[in-house]
Design an enzyme around this catalytic site. Structure first.
Site, PDB file in Angstrom:
ATOM      1  N   LYS A 139       2.335  -3.444   7.138  1.00  0.00           N
ATOM      2  CA  LYS A 139       2.612  -3.595   5.699  1.00  0.00           C
ATOM      3  C   LYS A 139       4.036  -3.125   5.385  1.00  0.00           C
ATOM      4  CE  LYS A 139       0.135  -4.803   2.837  1.00  0.00           C
ATOM      5  NZ  LYS A 139      -0.238  -6.145   2.332  1.00  0.00           N
ATOM      6  N   TYR A 162      -1.769  -0.739  10.883  1.00  0.00           N
ATOM      7  CA  TYR A 162      -1.903  -1.438   9.590  1.00  0.00           C
ATOM      8  C   TYR A 162      -0.733  -1.082   8.678  1.00  0.00           C
ATOM      9  CZ  TYR A 162      -3.333  -1.947   4.694  1.00  0.00           C
ATOM     10  OH  TYR A 162      -3.348  -2.229   3.343  1.00  0.00           O
ATOM     11  N   ALA A 217       2.111   0.183   9.436  1.00  0.00           N
ATOM     12  CA  ALA A 217       3.390  -0.284   9.996  1.00  0.00           C
ATOM     13  C   ALA A 217       3.601  -1.765   9.700  1.00  0.00           C
ATOM     14  CB  ALA A 217       3.426  -0.031  11.502  1.00  0.00           C
ATOM     15  N   ASN A 236     -12.687  13.316   0.812  1.00  0.00           N
ATOM     16  CA  ASN A 236     -13.846  12.467   1.115  1.00  0.00           C
ATOM     17  C   ASN A 236     -15.153  13.211   0.845  1.00  0.00           C
ATOM     18  OD1 ASN A 236     -12.194  10.370   1.792  1.00  0.00           O
ATOM     19  ND2 ASN A 236     -12.289  10.724   4.004  1.00  0.00           N
ATOM     20  N   THR A 249       0.815  -1.216   0.000  1.00  0.00           N
ATOM     21  CA  THR A 249       0.000   0.000   0.000  1.00  0.00           C
ATOM     22  C   THR A 249       0.849   1.266   0.000  1.00  0.00           C
ATOM     23  OG1 THR A 249      -1.488   1.269   1.435  1.00  0.00           O
ATOM     24  CG2 THR A 249      -0.128  -0.320   2.529  1.00  0.00           C
ATOM     25  N   ASP A 250       0.274   2.362  -0.488  1.00  0.00           N
ATOM     26  CA  ASP A 250       0.969   3.656  -0.401  1.00  0.00           C
ATOM     27  C   ASP A 250       0.963   4.192   1.040  1.00  0.00           C
ATOM     28  OD1 ASP A 250      -1.722   4.336  -0.186  1.00  0.00           O
ATOM     29  OD2 ASP A 250      -1.678   5.885  -1.735  1.00  0.00           O
ATOM     30  N   GLU A 251       0.175   3.551   1.929  1.00  0.00           N
ATOM     31  CA  GLU A 251       0.114   4.033   3.318  1.00  0.00           C
ATOM     32  C   GLU A 251       1.438   3.836   4.050  1.00  0.00           C
ATOM     33  OE1 GLU A 251      -3.502   3.186   5.479  1.00  0.00           O
ATOM     34  OE2 GLU A 251      -4.589   2.858   3.629  1.00  0.00           O
TER      35      GLU A 251
HETATM   36  N1  LIG Z   1      -8.095  -2.246  -0.778  1.00  0.00           N
HETATM   37  C1  LIG Z   1      -7.191  -1.288  -0.929  1.00  0.00           C
HETATM   38  O1  LIG Z   1      -7.526  -0.132  -1.171  1.00  0.00           O
HETATM   39  C2  LIG Z   1      -5.719  -1.622  -0.838  1.00  0.00           C
HETATM   40  C3  LIG Z   1      -4.799  -0.598  -1.109  1.00  0.00           C
HETATM   41  C4  LIG Z   1      -3.449  -0.892  -1.051  1.00  0.00           C
HETATM   42  C5  LIG Z   1      -3.019  -2.172  -0.745  1.00  0.00           C
HETATM   43  N2  LIG Z   1      -3.916  -3.150  -0.463  1.00  0.00           N
HETATM   44  C6  LIG Z   1      -3.420  -4.489  -0.132  1.00  0.00           C
HETATM   45  O2  LIG Z   1      -3.976  -5.401  -1.050  1.00  0.00           O
HETATM   46  C7  LIG Z   1      -4.200  -6.655  -0.414  1.00  0.00           C
HETATM   47  C8  LIG Z   1      -5.654  -7.065  -0.598  1.00  0.00           C
HETATM   48  O3  LIG Z   1      -6.472  -6.051  -0.043  1.00  0.00           O
HETATM   49  P1  LIG Z   1      -8.060  -6.183  -0.043  1.00  0.00           P
HETATM   50  O4  LIG Z   1      -8.607  -4.829  -0.008  1.00  0.00           O
HETATM   51  O5  LIG Z   1      -8.492  -7.127  -1.098  1.00  0.00           O
HETATM   52  O6  LIG Z   1      -8.268  -6.858   1.395  1.00  0.00           O
HETATM   53  P2  LIG Z   1      -9.453  -7.766   1.915  1.00  0.00           P
HETATM   54  O7  LIG Z   1      -9.496  -7.576   3.389  1.00  0.00           O
HETATM   55  O8  LIG Z   1     -10.695  -7.553   1.124  1.00  0.00           O
HETATM   56  O9  LIG Z   1      -8.951  -9.250   1.586  1.00  0.00           O
HETATM   57  C9  LIG Z   1      -7.912  -9.858   2.289  1.00  0.00           C
HETATM   58  C10 LIG Z   1      -8.090 -11.365   2.185  1.00  0.00           C
HETATM   59  O10 LIG Z   1      -7.005 -11.966   2.927  1.00  0.00           O
HETATM   60  C11 LIG Z   1      -7.542 -13.063   3.660  1.00  0.00           C
HETATM   61  N3  LIG Z   1      -6.717 -13.311   4.839  1.00  0.00           N
HETATM   62  C12 LIG Z   1      -6.635 -12.534   5.961  1.00  0.00           C
HETATM   63  N4  LIG Z   1      -5.833 -13.127   6.862  1.00  0.00           N
HETATM   64  C13 LIG Z   1      -5.387 -14.283   6.296  1.00  0.00           C
HETATM   65  C14 LIG Z   1      -4.559 -15.347   6.740  1.00  0.00           C
HETATM   66  N5  LIG Z   1      -4.024 -15.318   7.969  1.00  0.00           N
HETATM   67  N6  LIG Z   1      -4.322 -16.377   5.917  1.00  0.00           N
HETATM   68  C15 LIG Z   1      -4.881 -16.429   4.673  1.00  0.00           C
HETATM   69  N7  LIG Z   1      -5.698 -15.465   4.201  1.00  0.00           N
HETATM   70  C16 LIG Z   1      -5.955 -14.417   5.005  1.00  0.00           C
HETATM   71  C17 LIG Z   1      -8.954 -12.630   4.039  1.00  0.00           C
HETATM   72  O11 LIG Z   1      -9.766 -13.756   4.358  1.00  0.00           O
HETATM   73  C18 LIG Z   1      -9.399 -11.876   2.801  1.00  0.00           C
HETATM   74  O12 LIG Z   1     -10.058 -12.729   1.893  1.00  0.00           O
HETATM   75  C19 LIG Z   1      -3.791  -6.478   1.052  1.00  0.00           C
HETATM   76  O13 LIG Z   1      -2.501  -6.984   1.213  1.00  0.00           O
HETATM   77  C20 LIG Z   1      -3.817  -4.968   1.247  1.00  0.00           C
HETATM   78  O14 LIG Z   1      -2.893  -4.574   2.231  1.00  0.00           O
HETATM   79  C21 LIG Z   1      -5.260  -2.896  -0.498  1.00  0.00           C
END
Ligand SMILES: NC(=O)c1ccc[n+]([C@@H]2O[C@H](COP(=O)([O-])OP(=O)(O)OC[C@H]3O[C@@H](n4cnc5c(N)ncnc54)[C@H](O)[C@@H]3O)[C@@H](O)[C@H]2O)c1
Length: 326
Positions: free
Chosen positions: A159, A155, A157, A254, A129-131
């Site tokens: 990542k 979160y 930290a 927002n 993430t960009d965070e």
């Molecule tokens: N959504 C965003 O805007 C965004 C932005 C930047 C980065 N990300 C990154 O992209 C990735 C996916 O994000 P998302 O929005 O789809 O998240 P999400 O919460 O919708 O999905 C995460 C998935 O990971 C699974 N999971 C959680 N803990 C687990 C474990 N211990 N073992 C196996 N599976 C597990 C969950 O069941 C879920 O299906 C993440 O790594 C997140 O940090 C997301």
């Protein structure tokens, strides 16, 4: 059946994972695609069940914190490559339960890296993430790949730490790794706890739309399908050991975003006066003011472009939630 690669996509039943695995299964019949997910509260297996009709799709319910099971899984399935999306992803939850974020996002990633190092010959693509870069002032330049890591929430930290481990495995063990840091995604399949689904569901159910603080926090919104095309490109053509930022040059406060969603609801005649539902609530502790990413590197080096129009994508997203029954 033996294929060119056996790719593991973790977090496949979550928001981004469900779109990514659908894309890979449909577009790469030359690969076996293994979806893995613990099926936490944030997942929805119904989003990927349709993939069982494809012969190159497999699913494993597994927790990335379970080191022994992860090793066994890699060995038994001869996993060659990993795209790691499994994570605890909700900032608010990381404030109430940081340990869970460390266990999943850091230890879970190390387990995958170690299994990959032992059994795999391909690439480990870590989705981040960009965070991790922290907060921008109104006149600061967007984050680029050289920006320092200054995470503010537990979160972010967790990542950031996982990114450092991925990078370290490249330097220390010569593992073929790549990291992508993307901005806020939106689109169908996102969990109801996140901001855009909260706004849409509030209007749909004629309830107050909660906006943190004064609503002036700015995010750079990226349509999930554009994110998928960027991951596809970086996974296949990115340079090992590199990081790539992914964003859409689409900064909105927002308040601006909620106003646009309300306009679309009115245009579609889904609601007469949604703006009357806006309600400002106490701010999230440590709430970052502004995120924006400079994605010139992926554009210049890999010729990536956003293909989807923002307002149309938002409109399609609203339709998905509006028509969703459960
Ligand atoms: N959504 C965003 O805007 C965004 C932005 C930047 C980065 N990300 C990154 O992209 C990735 C996916 O994000 P998302 O929005 O789809 O998240 P999400 O919460 O919708 O999905 C995460 C998935 O990971 C699974 N999971 C959680 N803990 C687990 C474990 N211990 N073992 C196996 N599976 C597990 C969950 O069941 C879920 O299906 C993440 O790594 C997140 O940090 C997301």
């Amino acid at each position: 059946m033996k294929k060119e690669k056996n790719i593991l996509i973790t977090g496949e039943s979550g928001f981004i994972g469900s779109h990514l695995i659908d894309f890979f299964v449909r577009n790469y019949s030359k690969y076996n695609i293994y979806g893995l997910d613990v099926l936490s509260y944030a997942s929805n297996k119904k989003l990927t069940n349709h993939l069982f009709e494809f012969p190159n799709y497999f699913f494993e319910k597994l927790d990335i914190r379970n080191r022994d099971e992860i090793f066994k899984f890699f060995k038994e399935n001869a996993i060659t490559d990993v795209i790691n999306l499994a994570a605890e992803s909700h900032v608010d939850n990381s404030i109430s339960n940081p340990i869970l974020f460390a266990e999943t996002n850091i230890i879970g990633t190390i387990n995958l890296l170690d299994a990959f190092k032992k059994y795999s010959s391909g690439r480990f693509h870590h989705v981040s993430t960009d965070e991790v870069f922290g907060d921008l002032g109104p006149n600061d330049k967007p984050f680029n790949e050289m920006s320092p890591y200054l995470p503010n929430s537990p979160y972010a930290a967790s990542k950031a730490s996982s990114d450092h481990f991925v990078r370290a495995y490249h330097k220390t063990f010569n593992s073929d790794v790549i990291i992508t840091n993307c901005s806020n995604n939106f689109g169908p399949h996102q969990h109801a706890e996140k901001f855009i689904p909260t706004v849409i569901n509030s209007i749909k159910n004629n309830k107050l739309i909660p906006i943190y603080g004064n609503g002036k926090n700015i995010r750079d919104w990226l349509y999930v399908k554009d994110h998928v095309s960027a991951i596809d490109l970086v996974f296949h053509n990115g340079m090992s050991g590199n990081t790539y930022n992914i964003g859409a040059n689409n900064e909105l406060s927002n308040n601006e975003l909620v106003s646009l969603i309300c306009d679309i609801f009115m245009e579609k005649k889904y609601h007469d006066r949604p703006k009357e539902l806006v309600s400002f609530v106490s701010d999230r502790p440590g709430h970052d003011r502004r995120y924006a990413v400079d994605c010139n590197k992926i554009k210049k080096n890999l010729s990536w472009v956003c293909q989807y129009d923002f307002k149309q994508s938002l409109s399609d997203t609203i339709d998905w939630y509006f028509k969703k029954s459960d």
